[in-house]
Write an enzyme that holds these catalytic residues in place. Structure first.
Site, mmCIF file in Angstrom:
data_model
loop_
_atom_site.group_PDB
_atom_site.id
_atom_site.type_symbol
_atom_site.label_atom_id
_atom_site.label_comp_id
_atom_site.label_asym_id
_atom_site.label_seq_id
_atom_site.Cartn_x
_atom_site.Cartn_y
_atom_site.Cartn_z
ATOM 1 C CE LYS A 269 -6.362 2.122 7.306
ATOM 2 N NZ LYS A 269 -5.216 2.670 6.550
ATOM 3 N NE ARG B 54 -0.707 8.567 5.051
ATOM 4 C CZ ARG B 54 -0.605 7.758 6.081
ATOM 5 N NH1 ARG B 54 0.390 7.883 6.934
ATOM 6 N NH2 ARG B 54 -1.478 6.808 6.258
ATOM 7 C CD GLU C 191 -2.572 1.301 2.636
ATOM 8 O OE1 GLU C 191 -2.884 0.242 3.223
ATOM 9 O OE2 GLU C 191 -2.856 2.430 3.093
HETATM 10 C C1 3PG Z 1 -1.222 4.650 8.479
HETATM 11 O O1 3PG Z 1 -2.176 4.966 7.802
HETATM 12 O O2 3PG Z 1 -0.293 5.416 8.776
HETATM 13 C C2 3PG Z 1 -1.203 3.243 8.893
HETATM 14 O O3 3PG Z 1 -2.291 2.966 9.651
HETATM 15 C C3 3PG Z 1 0.066 2.822 9.528
HETATM 16 O O4 3PG Z 1 -0.005 2.938 10.888
HETATM 17 P P1 3PG Z 1 1.242 2.480 11.758
HETATM 18 O O5 3PG Z 1 2.379 3.406 11.415
HETATM 19 O O6 3PG Z 1 0.783 2.616 13.183
HETATM 20 O O7 3PG Z 1 1.565 1.066 11.372
#
Ligand code: 3PG
Length: 213
Positions: free
Chosen positions: A134, A50, A46
Site C-alpha cells: 500500500k 478503528r 477493507e
Molecule cells: C485510511 O486509512 O483512512 C485510508 O487511507 C483512506 O483515506 P481517504 O479517506 O483519504 O480515502
C-alpha cells in the site's frame, strides 16, 4: 467466495480497480453496506480496525455477502492480526510496516498488504520478497509523480495507493504501470453510511468499478 482461500494478495488486488476503506460505527450497517458495494461491482472491501464494531462487521459481511472478499485494515500489531484472522479476514492491511509486524504477517499465513511511503521502506519490504504494498498516505507522500519516480529504479513493485485518492484523481493512479488498484473512503463516506444511503453508495461503487473497465 469466502474468504479467498488459498489466494494471495496479488489475486485479491486484481479483483477490482478500487478498494473501499470502511469505518463501521454501527454493526447494523455492515451487511447493507457490503451488499451495496458488491451490487455496484466492488467485491474487495477493507474494514478498518478503528471501531469496536470492526471484528463483528467482518464476520457479518462474510456470512451475509459471500461474494465479498472482506479484509481488515489498520492492522498495527499481533493483537490486530489475531482479531482480524479470527473474524476470517481474507487479507490484512497496515498503514506502515516495522520488522515485528512484518514477521507477524508472514507467520499468520493470511495475505497482507503492508504500507510504505518512501523508496527505502519499499526496499525493506522487497528484501523480504514482498512486492505488493500500500502506498500511504498517497497524496501527502507525493502522489502520482512519486509512484512514477519509484517505478524507475524499482520496476517490480506494485502498489495500491490510498489516502487522498478520489474519484477524480484515481484514473491518474490507475494509468501507472505499477498501480494495481487504489483504495479510499470516497466510495462509502461516513456521512452516507450514517444516513444509510445505500443507493448512493452503490452508485459511487459503480462509478469506481468502471474506473478500469
Ligand atoms: C485510511 O486509512 O483512512 C485510508 O487511507 C483512506 O483515506 P481517504 O479517506 O483519504 O480515502
Amino acid at each position: 467466495m469466502s474468504p479467498a482461500a488459498g489466494s494471495d494478495i496479488q489475486a485479491i488486488l486484481a479483483l477490482a480497480p478500487a478498494i473501499p476503506v470502511l469505518v463501521i460505527d454501527d454493526l447494523d450497517d455492515a451487511v447493507p453496506l457490503a451488499k451495496a458495494l458488491c451490487a455496484g461491482g466492488l467485491r474487495v472491501l477493507e474494514v478498518t480496525f478503528r471501531t469496536p464494531a470492526a471484528q463483528e462487521a467482518i464476520v457479518a459481511m462474510r456470512e451475509a455477502v459471500p461474494e465479498a472478499v472482506v479484509g481488515a485494515g489498520t492492522i498495527l500489531d499481533q493483537r490486530g492480526i489475531d482479531a482480524a484472522t479470527s473474524a476470517g479476514s481474507a487479507f490484512l492491511v497496515s498503514p506502515g510496516a516495522g520488522p515485528k509486524l512484518l514477521d507477524a504477517f508472514v507467520a499468520c499465513g493470511t495475505p497482507f498488504l503492508p504500507g510504505i511511503a518512501t523508496p527505502s521502506e519499499a526496499m525493506t519490504l522487497l528484501e523480504r520478497g514482498i512486492t505488493h504494498m500500500k502506498f500511504f498516505p498517497a497524496e501527502p507522500a507525493g502522489g502520482v509523480s512519486m509512484l512514477r519516480s519509484i517505478g524507475g529504479p524499482l520496476p517490480d513493485l506494485r502498489f495500491c495507493p490510498t489516502g487522498g485518492v478520489s474519484e477524480s484523481n484515481a484514473p491518474d493512479y490507475l494509468a501507472l504501470p505499477n498501480v494495481v488498484c487504489v483504495g479510499g473512503s470516497w466510495m462509502a463516506p461516513t456521512k452516507l453510511v450514517r444516513a444509510k444511503r445505500w443507493d448512493e453508495i452503490e452508485r459511487l461503487a459503480r462509478a469506481a468499478a468502471a474506473l478500469r473497465s
